[in-house]
Design an enzyme around this catalytic site. Structure first.
Site, PDB file in Angstrom:
ATOM      1  CB  SER A  61     -11.946 -32.268 -32.259  1.00 27.90           C
ATOM      2  OG  SER A  61     -12.443 -31.990 -30.955  1.00 27.90           O
TER       3      SER A  61
ATOM      4  NE  ARG B 255     -15.117 -35.822 -23.808  1.00 24.54           N
ATOM      5  CZ  ARG B 255     -15.563 -35.030 -22.842  1.00 24.54           C
ATOM      6  NH1 ARG B 255     -16.189 -35.546 -21.797  1.00 24.54           N
ATOM      7  NH2 ARG B 255     -15.400 -33.713 -22.914  1.00 24.54           N
TER       8      ARG B 255
ATOM      9  CE  LYS C 177      -4.198 -28.397 -18.021  1.00 28.41           C
ATOM     10  NZ  LYS C 177      -3.943 -29.303 -19.151  1.00 28.41           N
TER      11      LYS C 177
ATOM     12  CE1 TYR D  64      -6.029 -24.305 -16.359  1.00 25.86           C
ATOM     13  CE2 TYR D  64      -7.023 -26.404 -16.957  1.00 25.86           C
ATOM     14  CZ  TYR D  64      -6.239 -25.308 -17.282  1.00 25.86           C
ATOM     15  OH  TYR D  64      -5.648 -25.234 -18.516  1.00 25.86           O
TER      16      TYR D  64
ATOM     17  N   GLY E 273      -9.541 -25.880 -30.505  1.00 27.88           N
ATOM     18  CA  GLY E 273      -8.597 -25.081 -29.707  1.00 27.88           C
ATOM     19  C   GLY E 273      -7.141 -25.299 -30.084  1.00 27.88           C
TER      20      GLY E 273
ATOM     21  CB  SER F  16       1.283 -27.803 -17.935  1.00 22.65           C
ATOM     22  OG  SER F  16       0.970 -27.289 -16.663  1.00 22.65           O
TER      23      SER F  16
END
Lengths: 328, 329
Positions: B47, B70, B191, B187, B49, B173
């Site tokens: 939804s 979500r 990844k 993070y 980016g 990734s």
């Protein structure tokens, strides 16, 4: 005479760049090398009641370290303590906690006292194709192996940073060769061990200023009770592919791990195939030894060729196995 | 003298040719092309980016697109945006990737998937001792466990699909999944973990003509990125500046192209190419030409990697030295 002149020229043309490269690497490798003594220092080992952890505890105790072992099962911890006492005459501390329990780990670390060498060795390794892995097992593996390590590191870090003696200290994370290459049947184990590398690389940058040194250990299949159990349930293709690396004894792995930790190496490999894997997967990991850095630069290409050959072998095996099954 | 010269020259020409031919014979898995036109592309985190941009471009190329996220309001806005931009309607489905049952239902309602793009992700940066334990759990939970959930939910349908054309599972990734940097421990860990999943998964699903791609975008100009930038640690900003930022539509374009070629590693810019060569490790390479580039430049890439490490550790040293001097006064 002219021939020997040319040979000399060629030799210089090869030796000169090599020499220059070595000198250049000597100037640039970071972080600087470090030595971490363990004698009379506090070594804290998670998953220390069995397997590699137990061997690490025994060897560290034998070398004069003050050792604490952490695990969930109090009975197993008591057996481990007795075993080490019999083997070395030394008493280790035992503390029972689940690495996933934030409060329990904080308490365990506080009760044990300031840590000099933290070895996050706990781990579970279910193997199965991802579609047949239970969601709960996936979550549990990542929790224990990866989140549990974050939990341990966060709990121990303040004490390590604010330690009174200013000697170098170490945080060692027990990865696996499965944390250098993912293979059939090991999606979640590989994912959790690969994750430790992300933590280690970032963590080293965050803690170097406090003379804290991070090591990432990559054992191959190691002959422990858990391994024997898992080996019985291994999928045929996992067995075939995993056979590319050899199995080691617990004591050898523990010895290599401790040596690597003491020399402050970022990547610690345990055998020759591990050494080759380390060169192939060096990536942007720190290298403190300019000689090892030189070997990595020179043999990187060869290591990639060897890796591609292994991939050819593995995908070939997968193809053949499926073809046989379809024929049946 | 002439003989020695000739041999050396021959070696310099013959050796690369020999390596190239050798690689042509051994690269596995074989190369493949994945169509997306008229096929079902399912994008998580679709939804906003990069996910939203992927959805828009895939729809524009004629794919039937489903986006999962979500927040239902954001999904509706995304659907409107894509309709305005391409005149095409995408499906929207609201679910949390951490809820396996919800994801299963979402996947079943969407119908058989041809290209699954696990693009959802959260990132927050801070030194590990200041990261909230709940934040660490969230990052690993959403980015890594969430991806396992989505893959497990979609896999049966992909394996037993009626049309036998090649299909694709794509994991988004990050360059942080190729090198861990200051402030990004959780993070990076999440990844990097995707690579373990991808390498093992490819071996498990290749027999079903399912092809795995792992995409490594650099910092990408999205709303989340702009938000996170404000809170970045100074050292993280310094070190992350080693790589350049990209726009979402460029990243989405490179991603879709990589997926369509069935590439295992998909990089998005030149620095991404260097990083990719440096971190090739034991990852599959389907193109013998790319394999040749990897082999030839592996040493150079490691050397460049070591130079960057020198730069980063020096910056860290200097920053701490400055801070210590300030504290003395």
């Amino acid at each position: 005479m002219a021939f020997s002149d040319i040979s000399l020229l060629i030799t210089l043309c090869i030796l000169f760049p090599i020499f220059t490269l070595i000198i250049f690497l000597k100037l640039i490798v970071r972080p600087h090398s470090a030595k971490i003594p363990i004698k009379s220092r506090h070594v804290f080992i998670t998953g220390g009641s069995s397997g590699i952890g137990l061997a690490l505890a025994r060897q560290a105790a034998a070398e004069g370290a003050r050792v604490t072992i952490l695990a969930r099962n109090l009975e197993k911890l008591k057996e481990a303590k007795s075993y080490i006492r019999v083997e070395t005459g030394i008493d280790v501390n035992i503390v029972s906690a689940d690495v996933c329990d934030v409060e329990a780990i904080k308490k365990a670390v506080e009760s044990a006292g300031p840590i000099d060498v933290l070895i996050c060795n706990q781990g579970i390794f279910p193997s199965n194709k991802v579609e047949n892995l239970d969601i709960k097992d996936i979550k549990r593996t990542i929790d224990v192996n990866l989140f549990g390590t974050f939990n341990m590191v966060k709990a121990a870090l303040p004490g390590m940073k604010n330690r009174s003696d200013r000697k170098p200290v170490s945080i060692a994370l027990m990865s696996s060769q499965s944390g250098q290459v993912g293979i059939y049947g090991y999606t979640v184990y590989s994912a959790s061990k690969y994750g430790l590398r992300g933590l280690a690389e970032a963590l080293q940058q965050e803690v170097i200023a406090h003379d804290i040194h991070v090591s990432l250990v990559f054992p191959p299949d190691t002959k422990t009770l858990s391994y024997e159990e898992e080996a019985k349930k291994r999928l045929p293709l996992t067995k075939i592919i995993a056979a590319s690396s050899s199995t080691m004894q617990v004591d050898e792995v523990a010895k290599k791990a401790l040596n690597g930790i003491k020399s402050g190496s970022f990547f610690v490999f345990c055998n020759f195939k591990g050494f080759m894997l380390s060169i192939a997967t060096a990536g942007v990991s720190p290298q403190r030894s300019y000689l090892k850095a030189f070997v990595e630069v020179i043999f990187a290409g060869a290591a990639r060729i060897v890796a591609l050959c292994h991939l050819w072998s593995w995908y070939g095996s997968i193809e053949k196995w499926h073809a046989k099954r379809n024929n049946k | 003298m002439a003989i020695a010269d000739l041999s050396l020259l021959d070696l310099c020409i013959l050796l690369p040719i020999f390596i190239l031919l050798f690689l042509k014979l051994i690269v596995r898995p074989h190369s493949v092309n994945i169509q997306i036109k008229s096929r079902h592309v399912f994008i998580t985190g679709g939804s906003r980016g990069i996910g939203l941009e992927l959805a828009r471009q895939a729809a524009a190329e004629g794919a039937r697109v489903t986006i999962l996220a979500r927040n239902l309001e954001r999904l509706k806005e995304a659907k409107d945006y894509i309709r305005v931009s391409t005149r095409i309607d995408v499906n929207i489905v609201s679910a949390d990737v951490c809820d396996f049952e919800a994801v299963k239902e979402a996947v079943e309602s969407a119908g058989p998937i041809d290209v699954l793009i696990c693009n959802h992700g959260i990132y927050s940066g801070n030194v590990v001792e200041n990261l909230d334990i709940k934040e660490i759990k969230s990052i690993i939970g959403i980015n890594l466990v969430g991806t396992f959930n989505v893959v497990k939910a979609a896999l049966p349908g992909m394996k037993y699909r009626s049309d036998r054309k090649p299909v694709s599972i794509v994991l988004m990734s990050s360059q942080s999944g190729q090198v861990g940097i200051y402030g990004y421990s959780a993070y990076s860990a999440s990844k990097y973990g995707l690579r373990g999943l991808a390498e093992a998964l490819q071996q498990e699903v290749i027999a079903h003509d399912i092809h795995v791609s792992l995409v490594f975008p650099p910092d990408t100009e999205t709303l989340s990125y702009t938000e996170e930038q404000k809170k970045r640690q100074p050292l993280t900003s310094m070190i992350a500046a080693s790589s350049s930022m990209m726009q979402t539509d460029e990243v989405a374009k490179k991603t879709l192209n990589g997926i369509k070629c069935g590439s295992f590693f998909v990089f998005c810019n030149f620095k991404g190419l260097l990083l990719y060569i440096g971190t090739a490790g034991v990852s599959p390479q389907r193109s013998y030409l790319m394999a040749f580039v990897e082999v030839v430049f592996a040493g150079v890439a490691r050397f460049v990697g070591l130079c960057y490490l020198w730069l980063w550790y020096r910056s860290i040293e200097k920053w701490h030295a400055k801070r210590n001097i300030k504290q003395c006064f």
